[in-house]
Scaffold this active site. Structure first.
Site, short mmCIF file in Angstrom:
data_model
loop_
_atom_site.label_atom_id
_atom_site.label_comp_id
_atom_site.label_asym_id
_atom_site.label_seq_id
_atom_site.Cartn_x
_atom_site.Cartn_y
_atom_site.Cartn_z
N ARG A 1 5.64 -94.66 -7.33
CA ARG A 1 4.83 -93.44 -7.27
C ARG A 1 4.47 -93.11 -5.82
NH1 ARG A 1 2.47 -96.07 -11.71
NH2 ARG A 1 0.62 -96.66 -10.51
N LYS B 1 -7.05 -71.01 -11.88
CA LYS B 1 -5.70 -71.51 -12.17
C LYS B 1 -5.47 -71.45 -13.68
CE LYS B 1 -2.53 -75.41 -11.78
NZ LYS B 1 -2.22 -76.72 -11.17
N LYS C 1 -9.65 -79.89 -8.23
CA LYS C 1 -9.13 -79.30 -9.47
C LYS C 1 -9.72 -79.99 -10.69
CE LYS C 1 -5.54 -80.12 -11.99
NZ LYS C 1 -4.21 -80.39 -12.56
#
Length: 338
Positions: A46, A219, A136
């Protein structure tokens, strides 16, 4: 109270036709995508993958900000360079996903509410010190038989508003993400109705909790028929429905709408965004741009497959997909040009 720092960040994020790259998948989601491509599901892979994304040459031509996962914002590349430093040097503003994921909503089978408010003030302060300038939080709305309920929409809207208020208190721009999922067989009209209700409830909560609308990024998902619906609408029909829904639901004070791709293919997501901007640019009160994850990343991931020898080709694909998304923001994307 208005914070000029928030406005400055938003202006920098979306200057010159840019949008956002969402590279904040949870460990579980990232590992699923790795498994589908035969990539080992390890912290090192990752790290290498996200380091590859961040270091893509020329990415800053199309991408103004990158949303990171907690693991990533703390990681160094194999060469010992912090990933957040790579982004900063490229002029890409780092952001951070701060929610703890969607969990089952007690008493409401089939519906979810996003958790993560406990301790959020302290976590935001830490992320701010680390260099994150925006954040977010995603709320998930499912369309189905009798779904969504107003209770589910209100629970998610309240959480989004509390999160947004905490972000602004810290000097971090909140991305407010109410995602109406495209899973299911619902029609375009049903998606329109649910999206409209969700947005109206959301902005009522934001107003109630004194969130400065000029200091947020919305968003949302586009207004789409369910992926299993027998009737799939044209590009222009989706653009028209999306714009009409948002004009009736989103205050003009909001500076930016950065659409998520939500499972659309890269080409379809770009085509929808481009149609919105081509038909309506100059007639809308907001910047309409992108905050894509899979629609930019997926082709590059499929090329990379965890192999160092494939990095250059994968980065070329990522650069190109980001360029296409930026063209869509300007209403200039054409699938033929690909």
């Amino acid at each position: 109270m208005k914070n000029p720092e928030l406005k400055d960040t938003i202006q920098q994020l979306f200057a010159h036709g840019k949008g956002l790259l969402a590279m904040d998948e949870s460990t579980g989601t990232c590992d699923k995508r790795f498994a589908a491509n035969g990539i080992p599901q390890t912290i090192e892979m990752r790290r290498d993958y996200r380091g590859m994304l961040a270091s893509t040459p020329g990415l800053n031509e199309s991408i103004g900000g990158a949303i990171l996962y907690d693991e990533t914002i703390r990681q160094n590349t194999n060469a010992g360079i912090p990933i957040i430093e790579i982004l900063n040097k490229a002029g890409i503003i780092p952001g951070i996903k701060v929610d703890k994921g969607a969990k089952s909503l007690a008493g409401f089978p089939g519906e979810k509410v996003t958790e993560g408010l406990d301790g959020l003030r302290e976590r935001l302060a830490e992320y701010k010190k680390m260099g994150a300038r925006f954040a977010k939080w995603r709320g998930v709305i499912t369309i189905g038989d009798g779904l969504p309920t107003t209770a589910c929409i209100k629970a998610n809207a309240h959480a989004l508003a509390r999160y947004a208020a905490l972000c602004q208190e810290t000097g971090i721009v909140p991305i407010v993400e109410p995602e109406v999922l495209m899973d299911g067989d619902h029609t375009l009209q049903r998606s329109y109705d649910v999206s409209q209700e969700t947005l109206r409830i959301l902005f009522a909560e934001l107003y109630l909790l004194r969130v400065d609308l000029e200091g947020i990024i919305l968003k949302p998902s586009m207004v789409l028929a369910g992926s299993e619906c027998a009737v799939q609408n044209s590009i222009d029909e989706v653009a028209d429905a999306t714009v009409n829904c948002f004009l009736s639901s989103v205050p003009a004070a909001v500076p930016v709408i950065a659409f998520l791709s939500g499972g659309q293919s890269p080409q379809i997501a770009d085509a929808h965004l481009s149609a919105i901007n081509k038909k309506y640019r100059g007639h809308l009160p907001w910047i309409v741009t992108f905050s894509f994850a899979r629609a930019i990343q997926q082709p590059a991931l499929e090329m990379w497959k965890g192999q160092e020898a494939n990095i250059d080709k994968a980065q070329e694909i990522l650069y190109r997909r980001a360029k296409y998304a930026s063209a869509a923001r300007l209403g200039e994307y054409s699938e033929v040009a690909e």
